[in-house]
Design a protein around this motif. Sequence first.
Motif, PDB file in Angstrom:
ATOM      1  N   PHE A 165       0.861  -1.266   0.135  1.00 43.61           N
ATOM      2  CA  PHE A 165      -0.082  -0.020  -0.033  1.00 43.61           C
ATOM      3  C   PHE A 165       0.976   1.347  -0.070  1.00 43.61           C
ATOM      4  O   PHE A 165       2.141   1.182   0.199  1.00 43.61           O
ATOM      5  CB  PHE A 165      -0.758  -0.043   1.297  1.00 43.61           C
ATOM      6  CG  PHE A 165      -2.011  -1.166   1.181  1.00 43.61           C
ATOM      7  CD1 PHE A 165      -1.720  -2.158   1.986  1.00 43.61           C
ATOM      8  CD2 PHE A 165      -3.060  -1.116   0.556  1.00 43.61           C
ATOM      9  CE1 PHE A 165      -2.501  -3.285   2.183  1.00 43.61           C
ATOM     10  CE2 PHE A 165      -3.931  -2.004   0.518  1.00 43.61           C
ATOM     11  CZ  PHE A 165      -3.771  -3.234   1.187  1.00 43.61           C
ATOM     12  N   PRO A 204      -1.752   2.622   7.435  1.00 40.77           N
ATOM     13  CA  PRO A 204      -1.419   2.059   8.565  1.00 40.77           C
ATOM     14  C   PRO A 204      -0.192   0.835   8.401  1.00 40.77           C
ATOM     15  O   PRO A 204       0.368   0.245   9.034  1.00 40.77           O
ATOM     16  CB  PRO A 204      -2.932   1.410   8.868  1.00 40.77           C
ATOM     17  CG  PRO A 204      -3.656   1.683   7.868  1.00 40.77           C
ATOM     18  CD  PRO A 204      -2.987   2.837   7.056  1.00 40.77           C
ATOM     19  N   ASP A 213       2.043   0.804   6.191  1.00 39.10           N
ATOM     20  CA  ASP A 213       3.331   1.395   6.153  1.00 39.10           C
ATOM     21  C   ASP A 213       3.950   1.614   7.528  1.00 39.10           C
ATOM     22  O   ASP A 213       4.934   1.272   7.905  1.00 39.10           O
ATOM     23  CB  ASP A 213       3.337   2.769   5.137  1.00 39.10           C
ATOM     24  CG  ASP A 213       4.455   3.233   4.774  1.00 39.10           C
ATOM     25  OD1 ASP A 213       4.759   4.298   5.305  1.00 39.10           O
ATOM     26  OD2 ASP A 213       5.356   2.572   4.356  1.00 39.10           O
ATOM     27  N   HIS A 273      -1.406  -7.676   5.404  1.00 46.22           N
ATOM     28  CA  HIS A 273      -2.563  -7.774   6.461  1.00 46.22           C
ATOM     29  C   HIS A 273      -3.554  -8.780   6.079  1.00 46.22           C
ATOM     30  O   HIS A 273      -3.381  -9.657   5.249  1.00 46.22           O
ATOM     31  CB  HIS A 273      -2.825  -6.500   6.846  1.00 46.22           C
ATOM     32  CG  HIS A 273      -3.632  -5.538   6.030  1.00 46.22           C
ATOM     33  ND1 HIS A 273      -4.199  -6.384   4.819  1.00 46.22           N
ATOM     34  CD2 HIS A 273      -3.610  -4.111   5.847  1.00 46.22           C
ATOM     35  CE1 HIS A 273      -4.889  -5.333   4.116  1.00 46.22           C
ATOM     36  NE2 HIS A 273      -4.493  -4.078   4.614  1.00 46.22           N
ATOM     37  N   ALA A 276      -8.895   1.456   0.384  1.00 47.83           N
ATOM     38  CA  ALA A 276      -7.571   1.287  -0.207  1.00 47.83           C
ATOM     39  C   ALA A 276      -7.546   0.275  -1.218  1.00 47.83           C
ATOM     40  O   ALA A 276      -6.817  -0.633  -1.488  1.00 47.83           O
ATOM     41  CB  ALA A 276      -6.775   0.772   0.959  1.00 47.83           C
ATOM     42  N   ALA A 304      -8.718  -4.609   0.179  1.00 48.57           N
ATOM     43  CA  ALA A 304      -8.345  -3.842   1.614  1.00 48.57           C
ATOM     44  C   ALA A 304      -8.964  -4.074   2.784  1.00 48.57           C
ATOM     45  O   ALA A 304     -10.044  -4.413   2.652  1.00 48.57           O
ATOM     46  CB  ALA A 304      -7.887  -2.410   1.237  1.00 48.57           C
ATOM     47  N   SER A 320      -9.952  -1.608   4.902  1.00 47.60           N
ATOM     48  CA  SER A 320     -10.612  -0.363   4.823  1.00 47.60           C
ATOM     49  C   SER A 320     -11.925  -1.101   3.853  1.00 47.60           C
ATOM     50  O   SER A 320     -13.291  -0.565   4.009  1.00 47.60           O
ATOM     51  CB  SER A 320     -10.014   0.649   4.419  1.00 47.60           C
ATOM     52  OG  SER A 320      -9.311   0.383   3.151  1.00 47.60           O
ATOM     53  N   GLY A 366      -3.494   6.253   3.680  1.00 48.18           N
ATOM     54  CA  GLY A 366      -2.720   7.356   3.753  1.00 48.18           C
ATOM     55  C   GLY A 366      -3.443   8.372   2.942  1.00 48.18           C
ATOM     56  O   GLY A 366      -3.752   9.442   3.315  1.00 48.18           O
TER      57      GLY A 366
HETATM   58  C1  MLT Z   1      -5.982  -1.012   4.242  1.00 53.59           C
HETATM   59  O1  MLT Z   1      -7.193  -0.771   4.314  1.00 53.59           O
HETATM   60  O2  MLT Z   1      -6.133  -2.380   3.591  1.00 53.59           O
HETATM   61  C2  MLT Z   1      -5.020  -0.561   4.544  1.00 53.59           C
HETATM   62  O3  MLT Z   1      -5.345   0.662   5.283  1.00 53.59           O
HETATM   63  C3  MLT Z   1      -4.040   0.104   3.396  1.00 53.59           C
HETATM   64  C4  MLT Z   1      -2.989   0.979   4.011  1.00 53.59           C
HETATM   65  O4  MLT Z   1      -2.072   0.504   4.712  1.00 53.59           O
HETATM   66  O5  MLT Z   1      -2.827   2.060   3.349  1.00 53.59           O
END
Ligand code: MLT
Length: 314
Positions: free
Chosen positions: A24, A29, A31, A80, A144, A148, A150, A174
């Motif tokens: 990402f 988060p 990162d 993740h 994202a 993702a 989110s 981000g």
């Molecule tokens: C996500 O939504 O998977 C993460 O927030 C993506 C991110 O780390 O930017």
Amino acid sequence: LGLTAVGAVWAEYPDKPVTIVVPFAAGGPTDKVARDLAEALRKPLGATLVIENVGGAGGTLGATKVSKAAPDGYTLLLHHISMATSPALYRNMQYKTLEDFEYLGLINEVPMTVIGRPTLPANNYAELVKWLEANKGKINLANAGLGAASHLCGLLFQSALKIDMTTVPYKGTGPAMTDLLGGQVDIMCDQTTNTTSQIDSGKVKAFAVTSPKRLAGPALSKLPTLDEAGLKGFNVSIWHGMYAPKGTPKAIVDKINAALKQALNDPEFAKREEALGAVIVHDARNNGPEHKKFVEAEINKWGPVIKAAGQYAD
Ligand code: MLT
């Protein structure tokens, strides 16, 4: 000769910087976890860690890159929950989650928060739901990308409320946060590692948390869980793990795993994570085999949920 060669490889590793691919954009988060962990990994691994952000397609572009990298321990992936959700969403993914990686251990679990742009005319969860009801068809939810964390949280939130929202995908939360702060999008479900400072400083509206229990912290503790706010059983926690390409020598996998476990016990790392609502994993899932078993269980858990939502990416 072969044994000596393998021995030599192991004995020298690492003898150059190790790249950790974050799938990402910088500033989000994932990162954040990667950079904090890299700091704690430097000494135990005895290497310089370089973070490479490879955003796009809900994290699958970055994961694909690592799945195809040389299995020499110099290109790792920090990813993740999307390791478990992407298989249900991407019909022609370029890698197989359970077959194309060596599992290096689980790192942490991070709760999520439902937040809104500072100008959103709602100051608590009940007012948010009223606003969402009144603005059906005009709501922009940032994420994202498909798959993702989110996206997953937003999907579950929409179906629990039975309110469809337009999703606005970014290469990470981000950059999505920048647009939320600017009022270009209305709401987002994002991890506390990215939202705690914005919530504590009052820069965004905060409505609820996705964890089963309320969170600690001056501002977070005031937020209801979605479960207590009426979405019974709502519970989304985003886990992060480390991976190497399949075929990375076991001696190198074991060396990285040992260094990871030391990093997870680093007090500085613990302090940073806890300050942002993240919980470091200190159980068997820190080991490769149990990490892999956990991911397989998560694939089986989230696959049907995502398929039921009927969203796919080709
Ligand atoms: C996500 O939504 O998977 C993460 O927030 C993506 C991110 O780390 O930017």
